[in-house]
Design a protein around this motif. Structure first.
Motif, PDB file in Angstrom:
ATOM      1  N   LEU A 157       1.903  -4.634  13.983  1.00 42.10           N
ATOM      2  CA  LEU A 157       0.706  -5.703  13.933  1.00 42.10           C
ATOM      3  C   LEU A 157      -0.273  -5.440  12.576  1.00 42.10           C
ATOM      4  CD1 LEU A 157      -0.133  -7.597  17.039  1.00 42.10           C
ATOM      5  CD2 LEU A 157       1.444  -8.191  15.280  1.00 42.10           C
ATOM      6  N   GLY A 158      -0.401  -3.827  12.864  1.00 46.63           N
ATOM      7  CA  GLY A 158      -1.074  -3.418  12.427  1.00 46.63           C
ATOM      8  C   GLY A 158      -0.266  -3.258  10.675  1.00 46.63           C
ATOM      9  N   THR A 159       0.204  -2.720  10.488  1.00 41.63           N
ATOM     10  CA  THR A 159       1.236  -2.200   9.027  1.00 41.63           C
ATOM     11  C   THR A 159       1.723  -3.838   8.085  1.00 41.63           C
ATOM     12  OG1 THR A 159       2.521  -0.849  10.577  1.00 41.63           O
ATOM     13  CG2 THR A 159       2.883  -1.061   8.042  1.00 41.63           C
ATOM     14  N   GLY A 160       1.404  -4.621   8.988  1.00 39.94           N
ATOM     15  CA  GLY A 160       1.690  -6.332   8.575  1.00 39.94           C
ATOM     16  C   GLY A 160       0.584  -6.662   7.543  1.00 39.94           C
ATOM     17  N   LEU A 161      -0.579  -6.232   8.775  1.00 41.65           N
ATOM     18  CA  LEU A 161      -1.855  -6.597   7.737  1.00 41.65           C
ATOM     19  C   LEU A 161      -1.794  -5.215   7.030  1.00 41.65           C
ATOM     20  CD1 LEU A 161      -4.447  -7.136  10.323  1.00 41.65           C
ATOM     21  CD2 LEU A 161      -3.399  -8.935   9.448  1.00 41.65           C
ATOM     22  N   ILE A 162      -1.241  -4.605   6.827  1.00 37.72           N
ATOM     23  CA  ILE A 162      -1.468  -3.536   5.211  1.00 37.72           C
ATOM     24  C   ILE A 162      -1.239  -4.224   4.571  1.00 37.72           C
ATOM     25  CG2 ILE A 162      -1.284  -1.516   4.960  1.00 37.72           C
ATOM     26  CD1 ILE A 162      -2.451   0.130   7.400  1.00 37.72           C
ATOM     27  N   THR A 163      -0.078  -4.480   4.610  1.00 30.12           N
ATOM     28  CA  THR A 163       0.933  -5.016   3.930  1.00 30.12           C
ATOM     29  C   THR A 163       0.682  -5.858   2.679  1.00 30.12           C
ATOM     30  OG1 THR A 163       3.191  -4.316   4.856  1.00 30.12           O
ATOM     31  CG2 THR A 163       3.763  -5.673   2.292  1.00 30.12           C
ATOM     32  N   MET A 164       0.247  -6.666   3.787  1.00 29.68           N
ATOM     33  CA  MET A 164      -1.075  -7.823   2.773  1.00 29.68           C
ATOM     34  C   MET A 164      -1.532  -7.916   2.169  1.00 29.68           C
ATOM     35  SD  MET A 164      -0.865 -10.258   6.181  1.00 29.68           S
ATOM     36  CE  MET A 164      -1.559 -12.197   5.618  1.00 29.68           C
TER      37      MET A 164
END
Length: 466
Positions: free
Chosen positions: A320-327
């Motif tokens: 989940l955190g990696t998805g937010l970082i990509t955003m």
């Protein structure tokens, strides 16, 4: 081939301990605990400095500015820290095997003494920016000596503590070492703030007196365990066990991410968000610091709730955190990037503690299976403990390769697109794979339920062995 301790040769009882049985409650309470704790704290200091030296180039690349004569590109800087990370990963294998051969105290003295070499070379290179890049990389790569310290330290401390206390002890040892990544970044921040980026040579110079202090502490307060032995054939057999490779993959995801992100944070802030060296250094230490401090909590939670459960929940959070970082990268939001990146590194610290706690549990469970089948208890427990100790180091070596791949992925991402977004998408896919592996192997359907190992909960046994 098994190497027995050389009991025929005289040894100083102050330096060598001939009898060690931490699973014996009376021995542990009356004799073992204070000795184990003394060795633990001395080990933490040495390992902390090892991590600082290993990650020193993640800081020094911030000083490599064109106005000071350095011409390295962003891709070359990512390559530099990748090579240093690779050397540290490879050295973890021989470092693990050195403890039973030479003794924990003796090897700590030698390994800390060796750190003076990369420290001196870093001092020299920061004053000679005209050094050819290939030679620069070769000499800087000696900082990888600091990466090997982790495996020998963990293998050594694993021998001192009973199963019921290993999660916390190994977490403290590893966390105290890991925070060296943040410490060297704080040193770099202080040097930049006071002396500007022209004084990069001051960073390695700062560590020389502390390395000398660590030599004195190890010599005075550490011991060698004569009961530690090298069991090469058993270690090779263990590498054919599927759990060795499964846990290596999981540790690549946790520790590889921790060390890779720790090395790359400052470079990401510079190249993705155009931060100055001072601005990058003022933030870059936060992720590794929090990730290191939280690692013992990951071990403690695993002692309490089971390593597999904590590891699974942690991988979900990492995805989940990696998805937010990509955003955040795609939206060019610096505040969102820093916040989510630090949270992600925090999760890697928890995962480091939980995955490492699973390893000795797996071999403790295997020992109980063998005892239930008629194997002699003391010999079986000792054998599996030696294997687990070596596996801690060997899996640490494989996991450290994740730090290499992390920085290489960033390098290729910037070279191809000028952005870190593709790299984070790749990490997201990898964490999703780890979620599936952890759930399938250690949560959903354990193939058998071994007898409960001493010092573990039923949940730990069920999740740590299949």
């Amino acid at each position: 081939m098994t190497s027995e301790p050389a009991t025929a040769q005289p040894r100083s009882t102050r330096r060598w301990i001939e009898h060690w049985d931490p699973e014996d409650h009376g021995f542990w309470q009356n004799t073992g605990r204070p000795i184990a704790r003394r060795n633990l704290w001395a080990s933490i200091l040495a390992e902390h400095l090892g991590f600082s030296v290993w990650s020193i180039w993640s800081v020094l690349v911030l000083f490599m500015q064109p106005e000071h004569g350095f011409t390295a590109t962003a891709e070359q800087k990512f390559l530099l820290v990748s090579v240093v990370s690779l050397v540290g990963a490879v050295l973890r294998v021989p470092y693990t095997l050195a403890v039973p051969v030479l003794g924990g105290r003796n090897w700590t003295l030698l390994s800390v003494l060796a750190l003076l070499v990369p420290t001196g070379l870093a001092f020299y290179l920061m004053q000679h920016p005209d050094t050819p890049f290939w030679l620069f990389v070769v000499l800087a790569a000696t900082a990888g000596l600091g990466g090997g310290n982790f495996s020998s330290s963990m293998a050594n401390i694993n021998l001192y503590f009973p199963e019921r206390e290993k999660g916390w002890a190994l977490g403290l040892n590893a966390g105290g070492g890991n925070i060296g990544v943040a410490t060297v970044q704080l040193v770099g921040l202080g040097v930049i703030a006071v002396f500007t980026t022209s004084a990069g040579a001051a960073v390695p110079l700062f560590y020389v007196p502390f390395l000398l202090l660590a030599l004195w502490v190890a010599g005075k307060y550490m011991n060698n365990l004569a009961t530690a032995r090298t069991d090469t054939s058993a270690q090779l057999a263990a590498t054919r066990d599927r759990h060795f490779w499964i846990m290596s993959v999981l540790y690549i995801a946790t520790f590889g991410s921790f060390i890779g992100f720790g090395f790359a944070f400052g470079l990401l802030l510079q190249n993705q968000f155009d931060r100055t060296p001072l601005e990058a250094a003022s933030v870059a230490f936060l992720g590794p610091a929090i990730g290191s401090l939280i690692r013992p909590v990951g071990g403690w939670l695993s002692d309490r709730y089971g390593g597999a459960r904590i590891t699974l929940a942690n991988f979900v959070a990492m995805a989940l955190g990696t998805g937010l970082i990509t955003m955040a990268v795609l939206a060019d939001s610096l505040a969102m990037f820093i916040t989510t990146f630090i949270a992600l590194v925090l999760c890697t610290g928890i995962g480091n503690g939980s995955t490492y706690k699973m390893i000795p549990n797996i071999y403790a469970a295997k020992a109980q299976d063998q005892i239930a089948a008629g194997a002699p208890r003391e010999e079986t427990l000792a054998q599996n403990k030696r294997i687990a100790s070596s596996m801690l180091g060997l899996i640490g070596a494989v996991g450290a390769l994740g730090g290499v791949s992390t920085n290489l992925v960033f390098r290729e991402s910037f070279a191809a697109t000028g952005s870190a977004a593709p790299a984070f998408l790749a990490f997201l896919v990898f964490y999703a794979v780890c979620i599936v592996i952890t759930y399938t192997v250690y949560i959903r359907t354990p193939s058998r339920r071994p007898t409960r190992p001493a010092g573990t909960t039923p949940a730990q046994t069920r999740q740590a062995a299949s």
